[in-house]
Design a protein around this motif. Structure first.
Motif, PDB file in Angstrom:
ATOM      1  N   TRP A  85     108.272  65.748  51.782  1.00  4.23           N
ATOM      2  CA  TRP A  85     106.959  65.548  51.318  1.00  4.23           C
ATOM      3  C   TRP A  85     105.699  65.623  52.180  1.00  4.23           C
ATOM      4  O   TRP A  85     104.595  66.343  51.920  1.00  4.23           O
ATOM      5  CB  TRP A  85     106.770  64.537  50.319  1.00  4.23           C
ATOM      6  CG  TRP A  85     107.479  64.732  49.113  1.00  4.23           C
ATOM      7  CD1 TRP A  85     108.893  64.488  48.685  1.00  4.23           C
ATOM      8  CD2 TRP A  85     106.862  65.169  47.902  1.00  4.23           C
ATOM      9  NE1 TRP A  85     109.045  64.974  47.370  1.00  4.23           N
ATOM     10  CE2 TRP A  85     107.883  65.352  46.692  1.00  4.23           C
ATOM     11  CE3 TRP A  85     105.754  65.507  47.419  1.00  4.23           C
ATOM     12  CZ2 TRP A  85     107.774  65.712  45.566  1.00  4.23           C
ATOM     13  CZ3 TRP A  85     105.474  65.829  46.085  1.00  4.23           C
ATOM     14  CH2 TRP A  85     106.475  66.028  45.087  1.00  4.23           C
ATOM     15  N   PHE A  86     105.922  64.873  53.416  1.00  6.33           N
ATOM     16  CA  PHE A  86     104.965  64.947  54.436  1.00  6.33           C
ATOM     17  C   PHE A  86     104.764  66.158  55.037  1.00  6.33           C
ATOM     18  O   PHE A  86     103.657  66.382  55.304  1.00  6.33           O
ATOM     19  CB  PHE A  86     105.135  63.759  55.344  1.00  6.33           C
ATOM     20  CG  PHE A  86     104.009  63.383  56.178  1.00  6.33           C
ATOM     21  CD1 PHE A  86     102.695  62.730  55.628  1.00  6.33           C
ATOM     22  CD2 PHE A  86     104.074  63.626  57.573  1.00  6.33           C
ATOM     23  CE1 PHE A  86     101.671  62.782  56.490  1.00  6.33           C
ATOM     24  CE2 PHE A  86     103.019  63.500  58.465  1.00  6.33           C
ATOM     25  CZ  PHE A  86     101.988  63.032  58.036  1.00  6.33           C
ATOM     26  N   ALA A  87     105.869  66.813  55.415  1.00  8.34           N
ATOM     27  CA  ALA A  87     105.731  68.096  55.831  1.00  8.34           C
ATOM     28  C   ALA A  87     104.968  68.993  55.028  1.00  8.34           C
ATOM     29  O   ALA A  87     104.078  70.046  55.436  1.00  8.34           O
ATOM     30  CB  ALA A  87     107.120  68.862  56.022  1.00  8.34           C
ATOM     31  N   TRP A  88     105.120  69.189  53.463  1.00  7.36           N
ATOM     32  CA  TRP A  88     104.513  69.839  52.678  1.00  7.36           C
ATOM     33  C   TRP A  88     102.924  69.509  52.749  1.00  7.36           C
ATOM     34  O   TRP A  88     102.201  70.411  52.974  1.00  7.36           O
ATOM     35  CB  TRP A  88     105.048  69.564  51.299  1.00  7.36           C
ATOM     36  CG  TRP A  88     104.596  70.405  50.356  1.00  7.36           C
ATOM     37  CD1 TRP A  88     103.892  71.593  50.274  1.00  7.36           C
ATOM     38  CD2 TRP A  88     104.818  70.469  48.743  1.00  7.36           C
ATOM     39  NE1 TRP A  88     103.506  72.115  49.008  1.00  7.36           N
ATOM     40  CE2 TRP A  88     103.950  71.437  48.117  1.00  7.36           C
ATOM     41  CE3 TRP A  88     105.329  69.441  47.856  1.00  7.36           C
ATOM     42  CZ2 TRP A  88     103.864  71.755  46.796  1.00  7.36           C
ATOM     43  CZ3 TRP A  88     105.458  69.704  46.714  1.00  7.36           C
ATOM     44  CH2 TRP A  88     104.735  70.762  46.038  1.00  7.36           C
ATOM     45  N   GLU A  93     101.063  75.379  52.413  1.00  3.52           N
ATOM     46  CA  GLU A  93     102.080  76.033  51.679  1.00  3.52           C
ATOM     47  C   GLU A  93     101.782  75.695  50.167  1.00  3.52           C
ATOM     48  O   GLU A  93     101.881  74.563  49.881  1.00  3.52           O
ATOM     49  CB  GLU A  93     103.374  75.593  52.219  1.00  3.52           C
ATOM     50  CG  GLU A  93     104.561  76.519  51.370  1.00  3.52           C
ATOM     51  CD  GLU A  93     106.112  75.591  51.778  1.00  3.52           C
ATOM     52  OE1 GLU A  93     106.859  76.198  51.240  1.00  3.52           O
ATOM     53  OE2 GLU A  93     106.197  74.872  52.579  1.00  3.52           O
ATOM     54  N   ALA A  94     101.975  76.575  49.430  1.00  7.00           N
ATOM     55  CA  ALA A  94     102.259  76.706  47.816  1.00  7.00           C
ATOM     56  C   ALA A  94     103.429  76.587  47.606  1.00  7.00           C
ATOM     57  O   ALA A  94     104.418  77.450  48.147  1.00  7.00           O
ATOM     58  CB  ALA A  94     101.371  77.612  47.228  1.00  7.00           C
ATOM     59  N   ALA A 116     102.287  78.165  40.987  1.00  7.63           N
ATOM     60  CA  ALA A 116     102.159  77.605  42.401  1.00  7.63           C
ATOM     61  C   ALA A 116     101.124  76.306  42.704  1.00  7.63           C
ATOM     62  O   ALA A 116     100.333  76.454  42.210  1.00  7.63           O
ATOM     63  CB  ALA A 116     101.914  78.777  43.265  1.00  7.63           C
ATOM     64  N   PHE A 117     101.581  75.350  43.486  1.00  5.82           N
ATOM     65  CA  PHE A 117     100.958  74.208  43.581  1.00  5.82           C
ATOM     66  C   PHE A 117     101.057  74.049  45.005  1.00  5.82           C
ATOM     67  O   PHE A 117     101.953  74.248  45.658  1.00  5.82           O
ATOM     68  CB  PHE A 117     101.531  73.138  42.817  1.00  5.82           C
ATOM     69  CG  PHE A 117     101.149  73.108  41.312  1.00  5.82           C
ATOM     70  CD1 PHE A 117     100.008  72.415  40.776  1.00  5.82           C
ATOM     71  CD2 PHE A 117     102.029  74.035  40.398  1.00  5.82           C
ATOM     72  CE1 PHE A 117     100.064  72.488  39.374  1.00  5.82           C
ATOM     73  CE2 PHE A 117     101.776  74.148  38.942  1.00  5.82           C
ATOM     74  CZ  PHE A 117     100.790  73.543  38.419  1.00  5.82           C
ATOM     75  N   LYS A 118      99.680  73.276  45.470  1.00  5.18           N
ATOM     76  CA  LYS A 118      99.720  72.790  46.837  1.00  5.18           C
ATOM     77  C   LYS A 118      99.675  71.090  46.830  1.00  5.18           C
ATOM     78  O   LYS A 118      99.137  70.749  46.004  1.00  5.18           O
ATOM     79  CB  LYS A 118      98.587  73.291  47.580  1.00  5.18           C
ATOM     80  CG  LYS A 118      98.668  74.693  47.739  1.00  5.18           C
ATOM     81  CD  LYS A 118      97.559  75.207  48.789  1.00  5.18           C
ATOM     82  CE  LYS A 118      97.753  76.799  49.130  1.00  5.18           C
ATOM     83  NZ  LYS A 118      96.639  77.365  50.023  1.00  5.18           N
ATOM     84  N   LEU A 119     100.398  70.772  47.872  1.00  5.76           N
ATOM     85  CA  LEU A 119     100.206  68.887  47.757  1.00  5.76           C
ATOM     86  C   LEU A 119      98.970  68.645  48.346  1.00  5.76           C
ATOM     87  O   LEU A 119      98.740  68.803  49.677  1.00  5.76           O
ATOM     88  CB  LEU A 119     101.384  68.555  48.649  1.00  5.76           C
ATOM     89  CG  LEU A 119     101.581  66.897  48.663  1.00  5.76           C
ATOM     90  CD1 LEU A 119     101.670  66.281  47.187  1.00  5.76           C
ATOM     91  CD2 LEU A 119     102.872  66.854  49.470  1.00  5.76           C
TER      92      LEU A 119
END
Length: 151
Positions: A85-88, A93-94, A116-119
């Protein structure tokens, strides 16, 4: 009497795609207590004068100019998921995400939202004498679609 058809909160699943072809979606244990999806729209307002009565106060009209969705999730910190999750979060990246009404068939309005979602937010907190918690926010990156359940 026709009772309301409901869904247990545990059956509202946020599933993250793995990016493979074909793509596989799985629920990550990091989101293990609360989860939700919300939809909003950007709007433009303007007033249109009354040509027959120009001294009257004008009524506002509104046009939608954009649509978006947000997914929120939280729970007890599942430590094996933190690195992913931290890398995302650190990337632009979506990822393809589904919010599934799990176990609800087509006849009862079942299916899922997909897009598509971005964190955009990742928070880890913990009290001195309790378990650590996590909360995440995902923001849509393009169109979100509703997909009916298969059966």
């Amino acid at each position: 009497m026709a009772p309301v058809k409901t869904l247990n909160g545990r059956q509202l699943l946020v599933q993250i795609g793995d990016g493979a072809t074909p793509e596989t979606f799985a629920h990550d244990c990091l989101i293990n207590t609360d989860r939700g999806i919300s939809f909003s729209s950007e709007t433009n307002r303007e007033t249109l004068p009354d040509c027959d009565n120009p001294d009257d106060v004008s009524w506002s009209v509104m046009n939608k100019s954009g649509l978006s969705a947000s997914i929120t999730g939280s729970g007890r910190l599942h430590t094996p998921s933190v690195k992913t999750w931290f890398a995302w979060y650190n990337s632009d990246e979506a990822k393809n995400v589904r919010v599934l009404l799990n176990g609800v068939g087509l006849a009862n309005g079942g299916g899922h939202w997909a897009g598509a979602f971005k964190l955009t937010a990742f928070e880890v907190t913990g009290p001195e004498t309790g378990r650590s918690s996590v909360s995440v926010t995902l923001e849509s990156d393009g169109e979100i679609a509703w997909v009916d359940a298969q059966s």
